[in-house]
Design an enzyme around this catalytic site. Structure first.
Site, short mmCIF file in Angstrom:
data_model
loop_
_atom_site.label_atom_id
_atom_site.label_comp_id
_atom_site.label_asym_id
_atom_site.label_seq_id
_atom_site.Cartn_x
_atom_site.Cartn_y
_atom_site.Cartn_z
N HIS A 1 12.93 -4.04 11.79
CA HIS A 1 11.94 -4.31 10.74
C HIS A 1 11.48 -5.77 10.72
O HIS A 1 11.96 -6.57 9.93
CB HIS A 1 12.50 -3.94 9.37
CG HIS A 1 11.53 -4.23 8.25
ND1 HIS A 1 10.34 -3.55 8.11
CD2 HIS A 1 11.56 -5.14 7.26
CE1 HIS A 1 9.70 -4.03 7.07
NE2 HIS A 1 10.41 -4.99 6.54
N ASP B 1 9.08 -8.36 9.59
CA ASP B 1 7.98 -8.63 8.68
C ASP B 1 6.89 -9.36 9.45
O ASP B 1 7.12 -10.46 9.99
CB ASP B 1 8.45 -9.47 7.49
CG ASP B 1 9.15 -8.63 6.44
OD1 ASP B 1 8.78 -7.46 6.27
OD2 ASP B 1 10.07 -9.15 5.78
N HIS C 1 2.76 -5.53 3.96
CA HIS C 1 3.32 -5.38 2.61
C HIS C 1 3.89 -6.66 1.99
O HIS C 1 4.34 -6.62 0.85
CB HIS C 1 4.39 -4.27 2.60
CG HIS C 1 5.62 -4.60 3.39
ND1 HIS C 1 5.88 -4.04 4.62
CD2 HIS C 1 6.67 -5.41 3.14
CE1 HIS C 1 7.03 -4.49 5.07
NE2 HIS C 1 7.53 -5.34 4.20
N ASP D 1 10.03 -0.68 3.62
CA ASP D 1 10.14 -1.87 2.77
C ASP D 1 8.91 -2.15 1.93
O ASP D 1 8.72 -3.26 1.46
CB ASP D 1 10.44 -3.10 3.66
CG ASP D 1 10.86 -4.31 2.84
OD1 ASP D 1 11.48 -4.13 1.78
OD2 ASP D 1 10.55 -5.44 3.26
#
Length: 1216
Positions: free
Chosen positions: A293, A295, A616, A403
């Site tokens: 994951h 970001d 996000h 997330d």
């Protein structure tokens, strides 16, 4: 044979004191005071620092050059010597190291080739407290190094020293940790090189460490009534007693044999996951997958994420080679595209390992789903799936979004329309009020579409794969009655990284415990994500036995993200609106202008940038300042400017010109003659606007002040006219920067807006009373208090003088447009959160001045001036307008905001009573309670809206429109719109400065209806503004700190004035009325008209683009070991459905209010219509539709029927 039981006992044995013997276990792998007697001392056989020569190159200006762009060009004098103890910085700087190592002369004989030593590896160990990436001498990325004790070792390939004891490689250092440089960012971080050495590891000692770690965890975490807990504690102590620091290798061997009595014999290989060479999936409860994951931006910029990707994914490819059972998944096609551009060889290694390294997700980025517009949400899937299909030859079946901060109600439908039927998240485990009650369930959209959802019960996507993580993966499953399958996601995340070898070793031993001793859930590695979901379907009768959750998955946390970083949200709504107009106009131009070249690549690039900025953490406003100031705002600014340019290019190709102004002809030799012609055009109302929505529009529009445009010192003839406006009676002369015109759609063409020709039916009148200003247009009468500046009354004069405000019974006793300030001090994450208790510390803001700003028959405006804070010089001007022929109260606001942890909102106390309120979401509405009956309703004290919120009862309602705001709440009779926040972390300057925003109050008869929906689109329409002056925005140039180049971002300076367009030929007018929708109920919305992605002149090939220059390939081609990954035959497009020699138009229609409806798509016979298909979101044909041809009306008609809240796409194939 059992030995004889002793009759005499002279050797008493004490019972172990459980707590003491359990607490003792930590000593065995502790680096504390007993280190020399336990495992840590013996982890390595040998280390050497003297054998390494280290040279460094400092990259100027915090640039991030690729290996190919810097290393081949460096000369010897560009390198300087370096050593352990040196410091490197500041934050975000880059250093390249050239490392030469020579093995100590005895290592190969005494250790590597010694059969008595169980170690055949040499490690390179590096710890500089920051992120790094190792490259071989040819420039191939190999493995990341994390620093601060985490992932600091790299196994040196044997080929490097098999023929020569000396080898060379490179290391790229990034001056940031896995989580950037703090929040807010510390711009002057420096990092120390603490370790640089070669190591011969004691592999058996390290294996015993992992054995013991899991046995000790079993002793601590198994329930006290299980025999396994007590046997594990006994065995762990036995191992400690067996270990002899004076004879470590022998005692380690004995200890490992003891451990296998609890862990099994197969823990050193993938065999541990297959009992008797078979896999009994019914017995397996937990399935392990690696992920990292990354970001795409957060506490670091996009530019650093590009490096995090290659660092993380090369490391995982390395683990895939070492652990045959390991499966790694990665989402976000934007990241794959970056990897393909920067490191093609790694991209192709992934393509060669698709059974083990699985691209997933189906979207461009792991996007926010609350804030993006309807079309943006659809394009996330379209772009993501297209990239997957073209590069990897499959579509993702799983929407992977672990997330994001809540999940909107139409996502299951969009997933199904995009060939996705499964969903994964875990974020709802962060809820701060209620625990989400389900783990595996059917998630159902507003229209009834469903997808299979799973939330890993361990409540994280960054598991360290400890014993407790595996245990929780079953024990925290919330609906085991229906399914016993759980997903376990291992690997460092957010900042990337992924799994470590230690995690995978722990997983093996956890499975060994389940195989051998029981009590721990069976964990398995080695299947795909698709197989995991298939197993759930197998045990639940294809999901029919699973519980369902209908509608949004509201996240009870991070509610401040609907408001933080107001500028970014404004830019996003702005460019989304522009893209709608651009695609509509460029579609028309590509059909009707032979000279027009459809800007496929430009539009694709615009969408990619928009979708990227909807990541996000970006759009919600939770990144560091550098991301916004130097990446996102410049990027969106360019999108805005580019869309404007392309819009006018399309208009020009359709025969439309901008109405001339002073700037366009001020150098003309026949100045006065030209001005006279233009003046006559004005008098004759020979100017238009274009409406890009398929319905009629009537609106008061600001235009540039004509007297300023056409009267200057050189224009004496006109200047001497007694009254410039004498022949322009249909134009209201403004007092300040603008004039006003009432435009409305032509009777036979909804897209062409012309100045009103007939008499105004409902002119605005102003009454200046002692305590109030009264504005009355025969439709509405509103009262504005001169003392407070709030609206105290809204009366509908067409509806029995119905009063729509209630300032008697609710919390708000003052009126509408009441600004309030809240102290905003959440418990944890400033940019993310706002809390309930803030609602108890709220202060009304009263006006310092209330005055007439504009007055006339078309528009009358009252300006309300408020000093928010004298100390910080924060102020707000609110312009309340009532227009002719309209029931909409339009309120424009400018605010200079310099607050600290305060929240600005505006209130509307309405005379409505209902248990639910309607909030627009993507392709529909979400209803939410207006009470606090349960904790679930309390949790929704702040929610997300899009263009409108409507609060209605049986007799009437009030809609609040907005042009760039998202936070809203309705409780009791009080509607409240969130405007500005002022968090100080991670961006300490978030929202500081000037802001421009508007909202509207629209009272209406009866419940919510199609007029509300269409008016919300109209309210957000940005008739193209003029950049001839700075009343709209200005260009602010700066030196970008990431690219080190001159850059710009726009700063809005006002609401601007519209660009007028010259009248066009009657034939050309028909182009703009080409496609329309008829629907009696008014609930069907034709939201988008665009060209089909698979048309040959539109198709953007993500696979065979010529992105790779000779220089890109040269360093890779030098490495013959990697040449197999460079075959360009793999770059041929996998998409065989490109439509040659056709031009197709895609139409998006949806039911906006929730009712099965019929409609008719009307297509003018300007081009022959060949075929009509209903299509999915990937624009694949799913159904052939019939259409009728009418000679009388000279049109084609297509009958359509949509279920409640259905999103439908149609492809019209046209002969051109």
């Amino acid at each position: 044979m059992v030995s004889e039981y002793a009759t005499i006992n002279n050797n008493p044995v004490f019972k172990h004191v459980d707590s003491i013997y359990e607490n003792r276990l930590r000593q065995f792998f502790d680096n504390g005071q007993y280190r020399d007697f336990n495992l840590p001392k013996f982890m390595d056989y040998q280390t050497s620092s003297d054998c390494i020569s280290l040279r460094v190159h400092s990259v100027a200006n915090n640039a991030r050059p690729l290996f190919k762009d810097i290393i081949p060009d460096l000369k010897d004098e560009d390198w300087s010597s370096s050593k352990v103890g040196d410091k490197f910085g500041p934050s975000w700087a880059t250093f390249w190291f050239k490392i030469e190592a020579t093995l100590p002369s005895n290592w190969l004989v005494d250790y590597i080739n010694n059969p008595n030593i169980h170690s055949d590896q040499i490690w390179f160990r590096w710890d500089s407290q920051n992120e790094g990436l190792i490259y071989d001498q040819y420039g191939t990325p190999l493995q990341a190094l994390t620093g601060n004790g985490e992932r600091i070792d790299y196994i040196v390939p044997k080929s490097w020293y098999s023929s020569n004891n000396t080898f060379k490689f490179y290391l790229e250092m990034a001056c940031n940790g896995m989580f950037g440089n703090g929040e807010p960012t510390n711009s002057n971080n420096h990092f120390s090189l603490n370790t640089c050495q070669l190591v011969i590891p004691n592999l058996q000692c390290r294996a015993l460490y992992h054995d013991f770690h899991e046995i000790a965890d079993a002793a601590r975490e198994f329930p006290s009534d299980s025999w396994q807990k007590h046997q594990a504690r006994k065995l762990a102590n036995q191992i400690m007693n067996t270990f002899d620091p004076n004879n470590p290798d022998y005692s380690i061997s004995l200890s490992r044999n003891l451990a296998k009595s609890f862990l099994g014999n197969d823990i050193d290989s993938s065999k541990v996951f297959t009992l008797n060479d078979t896999i009994n999936f019914k017995k397996i409860e937990v399935f392990n997958f690696g992920n990292c994951h990354i970001d795409t931006a957060w506490l670091w910029p996009f530019a650093e994420s590009r490096r995090k990707i290659v660092r993380s994914w090369t490391t995982q490819l390395n683990l895939i080679e070492r652990y045959p059972e390991y499966i790694f998944v990665a989402s976000q096609m934007q990241q794959f595209k970056w990897l393909k551009e920067d490191h093609l060889i790694i991209f192709n290694q992934i393509k060669s390992n698709l059974d083990r390294f699985i691209p997933i997700g189906g979207t461009w980025v792991e996007n926010d789903t609350n804030l993006p517009a309807s079309e943006s949400l659809a394009r996330q899937f379209l772009k993501g799936q297209f990239f997957l299909k073209q590069n990897f030859d499959f579509y993702s079946k799983t929407f992977w979004l672990p997330d994001s901060f809540g999940y909107s109600s139409q996502l299951p439908q969009l997933c199904q329309l995009s060939k996705i039927s499964r969903f994964l998240t875990q974020k709802l485990s962060w809820n701060n009020i209620n625990t989400f009650p389900l783990t595996t369930f059917n998630w159902v959209a507003l229209d009834g579409s469903q997808i299979l959802a799973h939330m890993p019960p361990n409540n994280t996507y960054t598991s360290a794969a400890n014993f407790g993580d595996i245990k929780r993966s079953l024990h925290q499953h919330k609906n085991l009655a229906y399914s016993v399958k759980s997903m376990h996601l291992a690997g460092h995340g957010d900042g990337g990284g992924g799994c470590t070898p230690e995690m995978l070793e722990r997983i093996r031993r956890c499975r060994g415990i389940a195989n051998t001793s029981g009590e721990l859930p069976y964990v398995h590695s080695g299947i795909s994500i698709d197989k995991f979901y298939d197993l759930i379907l197998d045990e639940t009768k294809n999901g029919k036995e699973l519980p369902s959750w209908v509608g949004e998955l509201y996240f009870e946390f991070h509610r401040g993200t609907y408001t933080t970083q107001s500028d970014v949200k404004n830019f996003m709504r702005w460019v989304e609106t522009n893209l709608h107009s651009l695609e509509y106009l460029s579609t028309l131009a590509s059909l009707f202008s032979k000279s027009y070249i459809f800007p496929a690549k430009q539009i694709s690039d615009l969408w990619e940038n928009v979708l990227l900025c909807q990541f996000h953490d970006v759009l919600p406003g939770t990144c560091i300042e550098l991301v916004y100031s130097d990446e996102v705002k410049p990027m969106l600014s360019k999108c805005i400017r580019k869309t404007e340019k392309l819009i006018f290019t399309a208009l020009t190709s359709l025969g439309i010109k901008q109405f001339p102004t002073k700037k366009t002809f001020e150098n003309d030799n026949h100045l006065n003659y030209e001005i006279s012609i233009i003046y006559e055009k004005l008098v004759n109302r020979a100017f238009w606007l274009i409406n890009t929505y398929p319905w009629n529009v009537s609106e008061i529009v600001k235009i540039p002040k004509l007297s300023k445009l056409f009267l200057n010192e050189n224009q004496k003839t006109l200047k001497e006219k007694p009254n410039f406006y004498s022949k322009l009676s249909f134009i209201q002369e403004g007092r300040y920067e603008n004039d006003y015109v009432l435009f409305q759609s032509l009777p036979d063409n909804h897209s062409i807006l012309a100045p009103l020709t007939e008499k105004i039916n409902a002119e605005v009148k102003l009454f200046d009373l002692d305590d109030y200003f009264v504005l009355d247009n025969s439709l509405l009468k509103i009262e504005i208090s001169k003392s407070t500046g709030v609206i105290t009354s809204i009366i509908d004069k067409t509806y029995n003088d119905k009063e729509f405000l209630d300032i008697k019974t609710g919390k708000n006793k003052t009126g509408a447009n009441q600004f309030v300030i809240l102290q905003d001090t959440p418990l944890s994450w400033q940019a993310w959160d706002t809390e309930l208790f803030s609602l108890e510390k709220i202060v009304n803001l009263n006006a310092n001045k209330v005055e007439i700003y504009e007055q006339g028959p078309l528009i009358t405006t009252i300006r309300v001036s408020i000093v928010i804070n004298e100390k910080t010089n924060s102020w707000l001007n609110s312009y309340i307008s009532l227009n002719a022929n309209s029931k909409l109260i339009n309120i424009e606001n400018e605010c200079d905001w310099h607050e600290n942890c305060r929240f600005l909102k505006v209130e509307f106390p309405v005379d409505i009573h209902n248990s639910y309120c309607s909030y627009e979401t993507q392709f529909g509405i979400t209803t939410r309670p207006t009470n606090y009956n349960t904790s679930y309703e309390v949790a929704k004290f702040e929610t997300c809206c899009h263009k409108f919120v409507d609060y209605s009862d049986f007799t009437g309602g009030v809609s609040i429109f907005n042009n760039n705001k998202y936070g809203f709440s309705t409780h009791g009779n009080l509607m409240r719109l969130s405007l500005l926040r002022s968090p100080k972390s991670p961006d300490e300057h978030a929202d500081m400065g000037k802001h421009f925003f508007k909202y509207g109050i629209f009272p209406h008869k009866g419940g919510i209806n199609g007029e509300v929906v269409r008016n919300s689109f109209n309210f957000n329409t940005r008739f193209w503004k003029s950049d001839d002056n700075e009343d709209y925005y200005k260009i602010c140039k700066f030196t970008n700190r990431i690219s080190n180049e001159e850059d710009y971002r726009i700063e809005q300076t006002g609401f601007g004035s519209c660009v007028l367009l010259e009248n066009i030929h009657e034939f050309n007018k028909e182009f703009f009325n080409f496609i329309s929708l008829e629907n009696d109920e008014g609930n069907l919305i034709l939201s988008n008209i665009k060209r089909a992605e698979l048309d040959s002149d539109v198709f953007v090939d993500y696979n065979s683009e010529a992105l790779y220059s000779e220089k890109t390939m040269k360093p890779y081609q030098a490495n013959h070991q990697q040449s197999k990954f460079l075959s360009f035959s793999n770059l041929i497009s996998k998409n065989n459905n490109v439509q040659e020699n056709t031009k197709s138009v895609i139409i998006r229609v949806y039911d906006s209010l929730g009712g099965k409806s019929k409609g008719v798509i009307v297509v003018k016979k300007l081009l022959p219509l060949l075929r009509v298909y209903k299509v999915n979101n990937l624009e694949e044909d799913v159904e052939v539709l019939e259409f009728s041809s009418s000679t009388e009306n000279d049109e084609y008609t297509i009958q359509i029927e949509l279920r409640a809240f259905e999103i439908a796409g149609y492809r019209l194939v046209l002969a051109v």
